[in-house]
Design a protein around this motif. Structure first.
Motif, PDB file in Angstrom:
ATOM      1  N   ALA A  41      40.740  50.107  40.231  1.00 55.40           N
ATOM      2  CA  ALA A  41      41.920  49.357  40.676  1.00 55.40           C
ATOM      3  C   ALA A  41      41.578  48.454  41.862  1.00 55.40           C
ATOM      4  O   ALA A  41      42.007  47.294  41.914  1.00 55.40           O
ATOM      5  N   GLU A  42      40.784  48.967  42.802  1.00 49.51           N
ATOM      6  CA  GLU A  42      40.409  48.176  43.977  1.00 49.51           C
ATOM      7  C   GLU A  42      39.469  47.030  43.598  1.00 49.51           C
ATOM      8  O   GLU A  42      39.615  45.904  44.096  1.00 49.51           O
ATOM      9  N   ILE A  43      38.519  47.272  42.719  1.00 50.15           N
ATOM     10  CA  ILE A  43      37.623  46.207  42.263  1.00 50.15           C
ATOM     11  C   ILE A  43      38.425  45.119  41.567  1.00 50.15           C
ATOM     12  O   ILE A  43      38.223  43.925  41.820  1.00 50.15           O
ATOM     13  N   ASN A  44      39.345  45.508  40.712  1.00 55.42           N
ATOM     14  CA  ASN A  44      40.161  44.514  40.008  1.00 55.42           C
ATOM     15  C   ASN A  44      41.041  43.731  40.976  1.00 55.42           C
ATOM     16  O   ASN A  44      41.249  42.529  40.810  1.00 55.42           O
ATOM     17  N   ARG A  45      41.528  44.378  42.026  1.00 51.24           N
ATOM     18  CA  ARG A  45      42.317  43.683  43.050  1.00 51.24           C
ATOM     19  C   ARG A  45      41.444  42.664  43.783  1.00 51.24           C
ATOM     20  O   ARG A  45      41.838  41.506  43.974  1.00 51.24           O
ATOM     21  N   LEU A  46      40.229  43.082  44.147  1.00 51.50           N
ATOM     22  CA  LEU A  46      39.317  42.185  44.850  1.00 51.50           C
ATOM     23  C   LEU A  46      38.891  41.004  43.982  1.00 51.50           C
ATOM     24  O   LEU A  46      38.723  39.888  44.485  1.00 51.50           O
ATOM     25  N   LYS A  47      38.706  41.240  42.693  1.00 49.60           N
ATOM     26  CA  LYS A  47      38.363  40.127  41.789  1.00 49.60           C
ATOM     27  C   LYS A  47      39.443  39.054  41.837  1.00 49.60           C
ATOM     28  O   LYS A  47      39.129  37.859  41.927  1.00 49.60           O
ATOM     29  N   ARG A  48      40.688  39.481  41.760  1.00 54.14           N
ATOM     30  CA  ARG A  48      41.792  38.506  41.809  1.00 54.14           C
ATOM     31  C   ARG A  48      41.804  37.776  43.159  1.00 54.14           C
ATOM     32  O   ARG A  48      41.954  36.558  43.217  1.00 54.14           O
ATOM     33  N   GLU A  49      41.634  38.512  44.235  1.00 58.09           N
ATOM     34  CA  GLU A  49      41.673  37.945  45.580  1.00 58.09           C
ATOM     35  C   GLU A  49      40.537  36.948  45.813  1.00 58.09           C
ATOM     36  O   GLU A  49      40.733  35.916  46.455  1.00 58.09           O
ATOM     37  N   LYS A  50      39.361  37.240  45.308  1.00 53.47           N
ATOM     38  CA  LYS A  50      38.164  36.422  45.569  1.00 53.47           C
ATOM     39  C   LYS A  50      37.877  35.394  44.476  1.00 53.47           C
ATOM     40  O   LYS A  50      36.913  34.650  44.582  1.00 53.47           O
ATOM     41  N   ASP A  51      38.705  35.354  43.437  1.00 56.23           N
ATOM     42  CA  ASP A  51      38.493  34.453  42.298  1.00 56.23           C
ATOM     43  C   ASP A  51      37.135  34.719  41.655  1.00 56.23           C
ATOM     44  O   ASP A  51      36.280  33.839  41.558  1.00 56.23           O
ATOM     45  N   ALA A  52      36.950  35.973  41.253  1.00 55.99           N
ATOM     46  CA  ALA A  52      35.686  36.415  40.670  1.00 55.99           C
ATOM     47  C   ALA A  52      35.918  37.016  39.290  1.00 55.99           C
ATOM     48  O   ALA A  52      37.021  37.466  38.971  1.00 55.99           O
ATOM     49  N   VAL A  53      34.864  36.994  38.499  1.00 59.78           N
ATOM     50  CA  VAL A  53      34.852  37.703  37.218  1.00 59.78           C
ATOM     51  C   VAL A  53      33.596  38.565  37.172  1.00 59.78           C
ATOM     52  O   VAL A  53      32.592  38.260  37.824  1.00 59.78           O
TER      53      VAL A  53
END
Length: 167
Positions: A41-53
């Motif tokens: 959940a935290e990794i997926n949140r950070l992906k959205r925040e940082k514009d990452a895939v």
């Protein structure tokens, strides 16, 4: 969250990761999932925040493959997906040559690799200098290499093949 120890399996985490749990429940025990789900959940949140895939290779563990992988597949397929993505940051869950290939196809994007020691014995078995020596010894003979090679090797070859395009 600055500290991973603060991650807990809360009802919100359970709800956010339920679709992933449905995909992995036959491969991951409920006890393991209670530890992994907060991180997912935290990794997926950070992906959205940082514009990452995250590009997850076929051999990744189920929680990575199904939990955080945005694109899943073989090494070349992942690099192609990275190039099509609008994300600014590409996280290559794989080995060095995969990250290099993603960077070659996405030169304007930041490409990260989580494990700097992740290597591939096949990619390590030949260097660009080896290919130059082959070309020197056998001038005019086309050099075909497999996609599981470094960027240095790919730069010296005439054709790069994969299991999908070898024929």
């Amino acid at each position: 969250m600055a500290d991973g120890s603060q991650l807990a399996f809360t009802p919100a985490v359970e709800a956010a990761t339920l679709p992933m749990w449905e995909k992995v429940k036959h491969h991951v025990t409920p006890m393991e999932w209670r530890l992994q789900a907060p991180l997912i959940a935290e990794i997926n949140r950070l992906k959205r925040e940082k514009d990452a895939v995250i590009l997850a290779h076929n051999y990744m563990t189920p929680e990575i493959f199904h939990g955080v992988g945005d694109y899943v597949g073989d090494s070349l397929g992942l690099a192609k997906e990275a190039a099509k993505s609008d994300a600014k940051i590409i996280v290559q869950a794989g080995v060095h040559f995969m990250a290099e290939t993603s960077k070659i196809l996405s030169p304007d994007k930041i490409v990260l690799i989580p494990d700097l020691l992740a290597g591939c014995s096949l990619a390590s078995s030949i260097t660009g200098a080896d290919v130059r020596l082959i070309k020197q010894r056998y001038p005019g003979v086309p050099v075909v290499t497999y996609v599981n090679t470094t960027a240095d090797v790919k730069a010296e070859t005439d054709v790069c093949c994969t299991s999908a395009n070898a024929v």
